[in-house]
Design an enzyme around this catalytic site. Structure first.
Site, mmCIF file in Angstrom:
data_model
loop_
_atom_site.group_PDB
_atom_site.id
_atom_site.type_symbol
_atom_site.label_atom_id
_atom_site.label_comp_id
_atom_site.label_asym_id
_atom_site.label_seq_id
_atom_site.Cartn_x
_atom_site.Cartn_y
_atom_site.Cartn_z
ATOM 1 N N ARG A 46 0.811 -1.210 0.000
ATOM 2 C CA ARG A 46 0.000 0.000 0.000
ATOM 3 C C ARG A 46 0.850 1.268 0.000
ATOM 4 N NH1 ARG A 46 -3.724 -0.806 4.962
ATOM 5 N NH2 ARG A 46 -1.648 -1.156 5.744
ATOM 6 N N LYS A 143 -1.044 -18.673 7.546
ATOM 7 C CA LYS A 143 -1.965 -18.683 8.663
ATOM 8 C C LYS A 143 -2.086 -17.270 9.227
ATOM 9 C CE LYS A 143 -0.643 -19.796 12.865
ATOM 10 N NZ LYS A 143 0.218 -19.114 13.821
ATOM 11 N N HIS A 173 4.492 -23.391 8.406
ATOM 12 C CA HIS A 173 5.956 -23.421 8.280
ATOM 13 C C HIS A 173 6.591 -24.582 9.038
ATOM 14 C CE1 HIS A 173 6.016 -21.274 12.139
ATOM 15 N NE2 HIS A 173 7.298 -21.540 12.227
ATOM 16 N N ASP A 230 -3.487 -20.702 17.663
ATOM 17 C CA ASP A 230 -2.208 -20.232 17.138
ATOM 18 C C ASP A 230 -1.239 -21.383 16.862
ATOM 19 O OD1 ASP A 230 -0.318 -18.077 16.537
ATOM 20 O OD2 ASP A 230 0.724 -18.686 18.368
ATOM 21 N N HIS A 235 0.249 -26.196 13.717
ATOM 22 C CA HIS A 235 1.578 -26.812 13.820
ATOM 23 C C HIS A 235 1.575 -28.162 14.551
ATOM 24 C CE1 HIS A 235 2.666 -22.977 12.340
ATOM 25 N NE2 HIS A 235 2.805 -22.341 13.483
HETATM 26 C C1 BG6 Z 1 3.793 -19.042 14.679
HETATM 27 C C2 BG6 Z 1 2.984 -18.588 15.856
HETATM 28 O O1 BG6 Z 1 2.985 -19.653 13.719
HETATM 29 O O2 BG6 Z 1 4.789 -19.963 15.121
HETATM 30 C C3 BG6 Z 1 3.867 -17.981 16.922
HETATM 31 O O3 BG6 Z 1 2.021 -17.630 15.431
HETATM 32 C C4 BG6 Z 1 4.984 -18.925 17.290
HETATM 33 O O4 BG6 Z 1 3.102 -17.643 18.076
HETATM 34 C C5 BG6 Z 1 5.717 -19.438 16.050
HETATM 35 O O5 BG6 Z 1 5.885 -18.225 18.136
HETATM 36 C C6 BG6 Z 1 6.711 -20.529 16.406
HETATM 37 O O6 BG6 Z 1 7.491 -20.837 15.289
HETATM 38 P P1 BG6 Z 1 8.967 -21.404 15.445
HETATM 39 O O7 BG6 Z 1 9.393 -21.720 14.056
HETATM 40 O O8 BG6 Z 1 9.780 -20.337 16.083
HETATM 41 O O9 BG6 Z 1 8.871 -22.610 16.318
#
Ligand code: BG6
Length: 478
Positions: A46, A143, A173, A230, A235
């Site tokens: 933007r 997400k 991820h 979250d 995950h």
């Molecule tokens: C994210 C969450 O998807 O993953 C965060 O929104 C979290 O709250 C993070 O801290 C953790 O990712 P990683 O790769 O650091 O374990």
């Protein structure tokens, strides 16, 4: 191996994720030689910038988020020269013609929606209206993919109006993490584990994702989400699927995703007694969750532990214990497969004996460790002890372990290659929400408050009890 030439458009190209992960990741892939000569990265957002101003933003981001030994001035300049910027109005018409003018024929076209989900529809619509996207383009979304089943269905429906499922790359991820993929290699590349990988031999499985960070700085997002939405819905659920799924017939996108989906669908409903929620309290000068979330009335959990059951032939009777939380004593993510004891001890009863455990360590110190029983050395008779058979990936792989790409690097390259194996399919996301929704509704309806736990601890006491009452215990968070 270089990927095919591409135009990658990043909507939200000045945002936090783009600066922290996406562009540093692309730079590292460039450095490794994986990015072809004529690849172009077009940031769209933007705010008003020209190419040079945008490149300066990303130069700063690389300085901040890429390790010093990977920051090479010449390579950074060469990488930045691939970048350009277009000011685009997602909800209006501004900038779209210019963007269309930048898209080259005969390339892979990928559109990364690194923006809030409320813009997905508007972006998708304009990409088509201006003939920027076609049936071969790929779209990448992040997400949170919805906050419940209804909103996830709506997002899927919105995307489906413009893209086929084969074009949609939903990022989790965790699936891009090296050890997570190793989990599949270990299970399906060895004969050793798979025959024992079932309720007959596995006592229980623990999945831990412990973080030391709090939610300060993103309290507003987090307070509407909580650990369940979250972390667990996405995950931890993905980790659970990879641990529990049946062997897919091939390492191919739909074969793998079909098996993951079956696991989610076989999950039992969780009773309230099998859920423990917590919120970190203040310590010393550090604010507690209530201050970080700026919501004095908050009942959102920054920690959750759950006991799950899977009703299928393989797992009926083996509990899965999951826990994740913020401000815990250490950053430690691991999966522990705890095997049953041998049916009979020919050595008689021995105090304090522990059984076999296979630990798959995701981060930090990625590796695997198998605890086995041996005889204590020396003349003291047949005394048994446990020793670890250890494989630290850093040690085993030496320098190669350092070149392991980060999750985002790998996933973005998979988008360009057109490989959806490590991305979530729409039905998977919906199934995960369908399982999550009643649990959240349950505690919201009951109006229960999460228990307070000390920052720097292992979480609330009740979470220990969740396992103790089954005669089991969590592994140390370390
Ligand atoms: C994210 C969450 O998807 O993953 C965060 O929104 C979290 O709250 C993070 O801290 C953790 O990712 P990683 O790769 O650091 O374990």
């Amino acid at each position: 191996i270089p990927v095919d030439p591409f135009d990658l458009v990043i909507f939200g190209g000045t945002g936090d994720l783009a600066r922290r992960k996406i562009l540093p990741g692309l730079y590292l892939r460039f450095l490794s030689g994986q990015m072809p000569e004529d690849a172009a990265i077009i940031a769209a957002a933007r705010s008003d910038h020209d190419d040079d101003a945008y490149r300066a933003i990303i130069r700063k981001a690389i300085d901040e988020f890429v390790a010093k030994d990977k920051r090479d001035a010449k390579s950074i300049d060469a990488f930045l020269s691939r970048l350009s910027y277009v000011q685009v109005d997602a909800m209006g018409e501004g900038g779209w013609k210019e963007l269309a003018g930048k898209i080259r024929k005969g390339m892979v076209h990928a559109f990364y929606f690194s923006v809030g989900p409320s813009l997905f529809g508007a972006l998708a619509e304009r990409l088509h209206k201006h003939k920027i996207a076609d049936r071969k383009s790929r779209v990448v979304v992040e997400k949170p993919f919805g906050k419940d089943l209804a909103s996830a269905q709506e997002l899927n429906a919105t995307l489906a109006q413009h893209f086929r499922e084969e074009q949609i790359y939903r990022i989790d991820h965790y699936l891009g993490k090296e050890t997570v993929q190793n989990l599949m290699a270990v299970r399906f590349g060895n004969m050793l584990f798979e025959p024992l990988w079932n309720a007959q031999y596995v006592d229980h499985i623990q999945i831990t994702v412990a973080e030391t960070v709090g939610v300060g700085g993103r309290g507003a997002y987090y307070d509407n989400s909580g650990a369940m939405r979250d972390m667990v819905q996405n995950h931890l659920m993905q980790l659970l699927c990879l641990i529990a799924m049946e062997p897919p017939n091939a390492f191919e996108p739909n074969a793998v995703r079909d098996e993951k989906l079956k696991v989610i669908r076989a999950l039992d409903p969780v009773e309230p007694k099998d859920i423990v929620r917590g919120q970190y309290g203040p310590t010393g000068d550090e604010p507690g969750y209530i201050e970080d979330s700026e919501n004095p009335e908050s009942r959102t959990e920054s920690y959750i532990a759950l006991k799950l059951g899977i009703s299928n032939w393989r797992w009926k009777g083996t509990p899965f214990y999951l826990r994740t939380g913020k401000k815990l004593k250490a950053r430690a993510s691991e999966i522990a497969v705890v095997f049953k004891d041998p049916p009979h001890s020919i050595f008689g009863e021995q105090e304090g004996r522990k059984g076999n455990v296979l630990v798959i360590r995701l981060q930090p110190n990625e590796g695997m460790n198998l605890r086995v029983t041996i005889k204590e050395p020396g003349p003291g008779g047949m005394r048994l002890i446990e020793v670890p058979l250890d494989m630290s990936f850093a040690e085993a792989l030496g320098a190669d372990a350092e070149d392991v790409p980060d999750a985002y690097e790998r996933l973005i390259m998979d988008v360009i290659r057109g490989n959806q194996t490590l991305f979530m399919r729409g039905d998977e996301v919906e199934a995960a929400w369908a399982w999550t929704d009643p649990l959240i509704e349950g505690w919201q309806g009951a109006g229960t408050k999460p228990a307070t736990y000390d920052a720097g601890s292992s979480g609330p006491e009740d979470a220990l009890a969740l396992m103790h009452r089954d005669g089991r215990r969590w592994r140390e968070i370390a």
